[in-house]
Design a protein around this motif. Sequence first.
Motif: not given
Length: 137
Positions: A9, A32-33, A36-37, A44-45
């Motif tokens: 991250w 992922y971010s 995306s969550r 993805t998440n």
Amino acid sequence: MKRSATAIWKGSGKEGTGTLSTQSTVLNNTQYSFNSRFAEGIGTNPEELIAAAHSGCFTMKLSFSLNEAGFTADEINTQCAITFENGALVESHLTVKAKVPGIDAAIFQECAKDAELNCPISKVLNTKITMEAELIS
């Protein structure tokens, strides 16, 4: 046996970005971010990955449970919906449709319940797990 994954991250929680990679490289620097969550961003998440893990693990365990009862499924289709509320996973709901030649509905339900309770991902989740299992012809 040990399996591993890595998360990287960069930046703040909301504006930052991350990548996920797995030992097998099926995920290889997969994005992922925050979006995306918690929104509809690209990538993805963690909750989606838990849903994939739970549906896959449950389905394989159900296959083994059916085999132990003397049956082999033509197909098992399992969808998993993870509910994430107030910073916690509060439910994992499995929706199962299976084609199993010659099986009695009661035996199928017993095998499905065994898989729900005993797949390794079910055991590791500290949340409510629910299931609907349908035998289809």
